[in-house]
Write a protein that holds these residues in place. Structure first.
Motif, PDB file in Angstrom:
ATOM      1  N   THR A  40       0.848  -1.195   0.000  1.00  0.00           N
ATOM      2  CA  THR A  40       0.000   0.000   0.000  1.00  0.00           C
ATOM      3  C   THR A  40       0.882   1.243   0.000  1.00  0.00           C
ATOM      4  OG1 THR A  40      -0.089   0.169   2.407  1.00  0.00           O
ATOM      5  CG2 THR A  40      -1.777  -1.202   1.338  1.00  0.00           C
ATOM      6  N   ASN A  41       0.254   2.353  -0.327  1.00  0.00           N
ATOM      7  CA  ASN A  41       0.977   3.621  -0.333  1.00  0.00           C
ATOM      8  C   ASN A  41       1.537   3.929   1.055  1.00  0.00           C
ATOM      9  OD1 ASN A  41       1.957   5.894  -1.683  1.00  0.00           O
ATOM     10  ND2 ASN A  41       0.191   7.114  -1.094  1.00  0.00           N
ATOM     11  N   SER A  42       0.758   3.669   2.095  1.00  0.00           N
ATOM     12  CA  SER A  42       1.234   3.956   3.455  1.00  0.00           C
ATOM     13  C   SER A  42       2.394   3.026   3.836  1.00  0.00           C
ATOM     14  CB  SER A  42       0.103   3.871   4.471  1.00  0.00           C
ATOM     15  OG  SER A  42      -0.468   2.593   4.483  1.00  0.00           O
ATOM     16  N   GLU A  43       2.367   1.784   3.393  1.00  0.00           N
ATOM     17  CA  GLU A  43       3.494   0.878   3.651  1.00  0.00           C
ATOM     18  C   GLU A  43       4.767   1.366   2.968  1.00  0.00           C
ATOM     19  OE1 GLU A  43       1.147  -3.381   4.163  1.00  0.00           O
ATOM     20  OE2 GLU A  43       1.703  -2.722   2.141  1.00  0.00           O
ATOM     21  N   LEU A  44       4.616   1.833   1.739  1.00  0.00           N
ATOM     22  CA  LEU A  44       5.780   2.358   1.015  1.00  0.00           C
ATOM     23  C   LEU A  44       6.320   3.622   1.692  1.00  0.00           C
ATOM     24  CD1 LEU A  44       4.606   1.852  -2.671  1.00  0.00           C
ATOM     25  CD2 LEU A  44       6.370   0.552  -1.449  1.00  0.00           C
ATOM     26  N   GLN A  45       5.422   4.500   2.124  1.00  0.00           N
ATOM     27  CA  GLN A  45       5.858   5.722   2.811  1.00  0.00           C
ATOM     28  C   GLN A  45       6.605   5.387   4.084  1.00  0.00           C
ATOM     29  OE1 GLN A  45       2.889   8.757   3.374  1.00  0.00           O
ATOM     30  NE2 GLN A  45       2.166   8.599   1.272  1.00  0.00           N
ATOM     31  N   LYS A  46       6.076   4.444   4.835  1.00  0.00           N
ATOM     32  CA  LYS A  46       6.734   4.065   6.086  1.00  0.00           C
ATOM     33  C   LYS A  46       8.120   3.491   5.818  1.00  0.00           C
ATOM     34  CE  LYS A  46       6.111   1.353  10.271  1.00  0.00           C
ATOM     35  NZ  LYS A  46       5.276   0.386  10.983  1.00  0.00           N
ATOM     36  N   GLN A  47       8.203   2.586   4.847  1.00  0.00           N
ATOM     37  CA  GLN A  47       9.472   1.917   4.579  1.00  0.00           C
ATOM     38  C   GLN A  47      10.509   2.833   3.943  1.00  0.00           C
ATOM     39  OE1 GLN A  47       9.144  -1.712   2.346  1.00  0.00           O
ATOM     40  NE2 GLN A  47      11.335  -2.026   2.276  1.00  0.00           N
ATOM     41  N   PHE A  48      10.102   3.593   2.939  1.00  0.00           N
ATOM     42  CA  PHE A  48      11.091   4.316   2.148  1.00  0.00           C
ATOM     43  C   PHE A  48      11.250   5.788   2.510  1.00  0.00           C
ATOM     44  CE2 PHE A  48       9.965   0.614  -0.420  1.00  0.00           C
ATOM     45  CZ  PHE A  48      11.218   0.032  -0.486  1.00  0.00           C
ATOM     46  N   ILE A  49      10.338   6.333   3.289  1.00  0.00           N
ATOM     47  CA  ILE A  49      10.514   7.718   3.757  1.00  0.00           C
ATOM     48  C   ILE A  49      10.812   7.700   5.256  1.00  0.00           C
ATOM     49  CG2 ILE A  49       9.494  10.002   3.996  1.00  0.00           C
ATOM     50  CD1 ILE A  49       7.773   9.384   1.520  1.00  0.00           C
ATOM     51  N   THR A  50       9.845   7.265   6.057  1.00  0.00           N
ATOM     52  CA  THR A  50       9.996   7.328   7.513  1.00  0.00           C
ATOM     53  C   THR A  50      11.189   6.508   7.995  1.00  0.00           C
ATOM     54  OG1 THR A  50       7.603   7.618   7.704  1.00  0.00           O
ATOM     55  CG2 THR A  50       8.797   7.030   9.706  1.00  0.00           C
ATOM     56  N   GLN A  51      11.203   5.225   7.647  1.00  0.00           N
ATOM     57  CA  GLN A  51      12.304   4.369   8.090  1.00  0.00           C
ATOM     58  C   GLN A  51      13.592   4.668   7.323  1.00  0.00           C
ATOM     59  OE1 GLN A  51      10.673   0.402   7.762  1.00  0.00           O
ATOM     60  NE2 GLN A  51       9.527   0.603   9.663  1.00  0.00           N
ATOM     61  N   GLY A  52      13.432   5.058   6.066  1.00  0.00           N
ATOM     62  CA  GLY A  52      14.609   5.381   5.269  1.00  0.00           C
ATOM     63  C   GLY A  52      15.437   6.508   5.867  1.00  0.00           C
ATOM     64  N   LYS A  53      14.760   7.508   6.423  1.00  0.00           N
ATOM     65  CA  LYS A  53      15.453   8.640   7.044  1.00  0.00           C
ATOM     66  C   LYS A  53      16.272   8.220   8.257  1.00  0.00           C
ATOM     67  CE  LYS A  53      12.220  12.254   5.717  1.00  0.00           C
ATOM     68  NZ  LYS A  53      11.351  13.309   6.222  1.00  0.00           N
ATOM     69  N   LYS A  54      15.936   7.080   8.835  1.00  0.00           N
ATOM     70  CA  LYS A  54      16.623   6.611  10.036  1.00  0.00           C
ATOM     71  C   LYS A  54      17.839   5.747   9.722  1.00  0.00           C
ATOM     72  CE  LYS A  54      12.289   6.718  12.589  1.00  0.00           C
ATOM     73  NZ  LYS A  54      11.245   5.931  13.237  1.00  0.00           N
ATOM     74  N   THR A  55      18.071   5.469   8.436  1.00  0.00           N
ATOM     75  CA  THR A  55      19.217   4.647   8.060  1.00  0.00           C
ATOM     76  C   THR A  55      20.393   5.540   7.692  1.00  0.00           C
ATOM     77  OG1 THR A  55      18.623   4.547   5.716  1.00  0.00           O
ATOM     78  CG2 THR A  55      17.709   2.832   7.159  1.00  0.00           C
ATOM     79  N   GLU A  56      21.569   5.013   7.889  1.00  0.00           N
ATOM     80  CA  GLU A  56      22.782   5.785   7.620  1.00  0.00           C
ATOM     81  C   GLU A  56      22.904   6.177   6.149  1.00  0.00           C
ATOM     82  OE1 GLU A  56      27.572   5.103   7.952  1.00  0.00           O
ATOM     83  OE2 GLU A  56      26.291   4.221   9.494  1.00  0.00           O
ATOM     84  N   ASN A  57      22.524   5.269   5.257  1.00  0.00           N
ATOM     85  CA  ASN A  57      22.705   5.570   3.834  1.00  0.00           C
ATOM     86  C   ASN A  57      21.550   6.352   3.210  1.00  0.00           C
ATOM     87  OD1 ASN A  57      20.967   3.374   3.924  1.00  0.00           O
ATOM     88  ND2 ASN A  57      21.784   2.420   2.090  1.00  0.00           N
ATOM     89  N   ARG A  58      20.511   6.695   4.004  1.00  0.00           N
ATOM     90  CA  ARG A  58      19.399   7.497   3.487  1.00  0.00           C
ATOM     91  C   ARG A  58      19.014   8.640   4.433  1.00  0.00           C
ATOM     92  NH1 ARG A  58      20.171   5.119  -0.774  1.00  0.00           N
ATOM     93  NH2 ARG A  58      18.689   3.855  -1.928  1.00  0.00           N
ATOM     94  N   GLU A  59      19.827   8.928   5.436  1.00  0.00           N
ATOM     95  CA  GLU A  59      19.479   9.974   6.406  1.00  0.00           C
ATOM     96  C   GLU A  59      19.333  11.345   5.760  1.00  0.00           C
ATOM     97  OE1 GLU A  59      22.529   9.907   9.375  1.00  0.00           O
ATOM     98  OE2 GLU A  59      24.105  10.377   7.947  1.00  0.00           O
ATOM     99  N   TRP A  60      19.961  11.555   4.615  1.00  0.00           N
ATOM    100  CA  TRP A  60      19.879  12.840   3.915  1.00  0.00           C
ATOM    101  C   TRP A  60      18.482  13.109   3.373  1.00  0.00           C
ATOM    102  CZ3 TRP A  60      18.705  10.809  -0.721  1.00  0.00           C
ATOM    103  CH2 TRP A  60      19.296   9.589  -1.074  1.00  0.00           C
TER     104      TRP A  60
END
Length: 81
Positions: A40-60
């Motif tokens: 779902t759109n919300s699953e993608l947002q959570k995985q690739f935006i919210t959680q992505g920002k918390k990873t070292e290689n996507r914090e930017w």
């Protein structure tokens, strides 16, 4: 803000949007190949935006507004209907 700064900010935003789009598209394609439902759109947002920002290689991703990132996923969702 000078024109060069505006161009840099625009390029940064476009790059972030592109990364979120590409990561999400890859995820959807992998799910399709495995015969699974598209996330779902919300699953993608959570995985690739919210959680992505918390990873070292996507914090930017935190350096830009969430709205264009979310809109790219809305657009992807419409493209894959």
């Amino acid at each position: 803000m000078q024109q060069q700064d505006k161009n840099t900010e625009s390029a940064k935003l476009f790059g972030c949007v592109r990364v979120v789009w590409n990561d999400s598209l890859d995820c959807c394609q992998q799910k399709y190949k495995l015969g699974q439902n598209k996330p779902t759109n919300s699953e993608l947002q959570k995985q690739f935006i919210t959680q992505g920002k918390k990873t070292e290689n996507r914090e930017w991703l935190s350096e830009v507004s969430n709205i264009p990132l979310q809109q790219s996923l809305n657009d992807l969702n419409q493209a894959l209907l």
